[in-house]
Design a protein around this motif. Structure first.
Motif, PDB file in Angstrom:
ATOM      1  N   THR A 131     -44.256  53.025  67.610  1.00 16.74           N
ATOM      2  CA  THR A 131     -43.107  53.914  67.772  1.00 16.74           C
ATOM      3  C   THR A 131     -42.548  54.312  66.416  1.00 16.74           C
ATOM      4  O   THR A 131     -42.539  53.519  65.471  1.00 16.74           O
ATOM      5  CB  THR A 131     -41.988  53.250  68.600  1.00 16.74           C
ATOM      6  N   ASP A 185     -39.095  55.967  73.470  1.00 13.63           N
ATOM      7  CA  ASP A 185     -38.258  54.797  73.692  1.00 13.63           C
ATOM      8  C   ASP A 185     -36.816  55.076  73.332  1.00 13.63           C
ATOM      9  O   ASP A 185     -36.515  55.971  72.536  1.00 13.63           O
ATOM     10  CB  ASP A 185     -38.786  53.586  72.908  1.00 13.63           C
ATOM     11  N   ARG A 205     -35.005  47.482  73.653  1.00 16.65           N
ATOM     12  CA  ARG A 205     -35.672  48.783  73.679  1.00 16.65           C
ATOM     13  C   ARG A 205     -36.265  49.038  75.062  1.00 16.65           C
ATOM     14  O   ARG A 205     -36.892  48.149  75.644  1.00 16.65           O
ATOM     15  CB  ARG A 205     -36.788  48.851  72.631  1.00 16.65           C
ATOM     16  N   GLU A 206     -36.083  50.239  75.559  1.00 17.82           N
ATOM     17  CA  GLU A 206     -36.687  50.668  76.821  1.00 17.82           C
ATOM     18  C   GLU A 206     -37.798  51.655  76.489  1.00 17.82           C
ATOM     19  O   GLU A 206     -37.544  52.752  75.995  1.00 17.82           O
ATOM     20  CB  GLU A 206     -35.634  51.333  77.706  1.00 17.82           C
ATOM     21  N   HIS A 207     -39.048  51.249  76.731  1.00 22.97           N
ATOM     22  CA  HIS A 207     -40.208  52.092  76.441  1.00 22.97           C
ATOM     23  C   HIS A 207     -40.665  52.793  77.726  1.00 22.97           C
ATOM     24  O   HIS A 207     -40.788  52.175  78.779  1.00 22.97           O
ATOM     25  CB  HIS A 207     -41.366  51.253  75.898  1.00 22.97           C
TER      26      HIS A 207
END
Length: 221
Positions: A131, A185, A205-207
């Motif tokens: 990322t 993300d 973190r939201e992926h």
């Protein structure tokens, strides 16, 4: 003479000044003199003496995490991040994570009880996450630890684009399929400054990853 004493004397002089010290329209010569002397220093930042100024600095982090929302597999996610601060509140960070998975208690139970069910083998697994995040760190503060020591911390918001390497067992040919897919993300994170050069960082973190399965959409690893 330090500034606090100068302020006290200036206030005393202003209170004790006779009416003749003011102009015809209420002008205050002393205020003009103070403004000329102090300038912009009369409006200091809300937080002084930052322990760790960040502008033009680079941060290198090693981390470990988990992927909590897969009921059938348990993940340990080691990785590393390099973050460069373009300004004190803005940054760019490149992260690489390498998830390691094993069957959870539920996954192991299903695998042992119903060995003909191939769902667990055909479910997409994550092997690598890359990322590039932009960070905005608008909050910086200090808090007291039991009244003996000040702890410095900040709070930031993150968003970025990335790619993921995934693998799954293809139906029909029963061969493992490895490949790359895209994602993005969103996250929030806090830093606690232990020394000027060492920090403890806690991130969530939201992926969102585009699934490579034929009927897959955006998945959340």
């Amino acid at each position: 003479m330090n500034r606090s004493i100068a302020s006290l004397l200036a206030l005393s002089a202003l209170v004790a000044a006779p009416a003749a010290a003011f102009g015809e329209e209420g002008e205050r010569p002393l205020d003009k003199a103070l403004e000329k002397y102090w300038g912009e220093e009369r409006d200091p930042p809300a937080v002084l003496n930052r322990l760790h100024p960040r502008a033009a600095r680079t941060e290198v982090s090693a981390f470990a995490g988990t992927i909590p929302d897969d009921a059938f597999r348990s993940y340990v996610v080691p990785g590393a991040t390099v973050t460069h601060f373009l300004a004190d509140s803005f940054s760019l960070g490149l992260s690489a994570a390498f998830p390691q998975s094993s069957l959870s208690d539920l996954g192991g139970f299903l695998n042992d009880t119903f060995p003909k069910i191939d769902y667990l083998e055909r479910k997409e697994q994550y092997k690598m996450l890359l990322t590039l995040d932009a960070g905005w760190v608008p909050f910086y503060g200090k808090m007291s630890l039991l009244g003996y020591k000040l702890a410095h911390f900040d709070l930031g918001l993150y968003a970025g684009l990335g790619a993921a390497q995934t693998t799954f067992l293809e139906r029909g040919i029963d061969e493992e399929s490895n490949g790359m897919t895209i994602g993005f993300d969103l996250g929030v994170g806090m830093r606690f400054y232990i020394t000027k050069w060492v920090t403890l960082r806690l991130d969530y973190r939201e992926h969102f990853v585009k699934s490579r399965l034929p009927d897959g959409g955006f998945d959340v690893p």
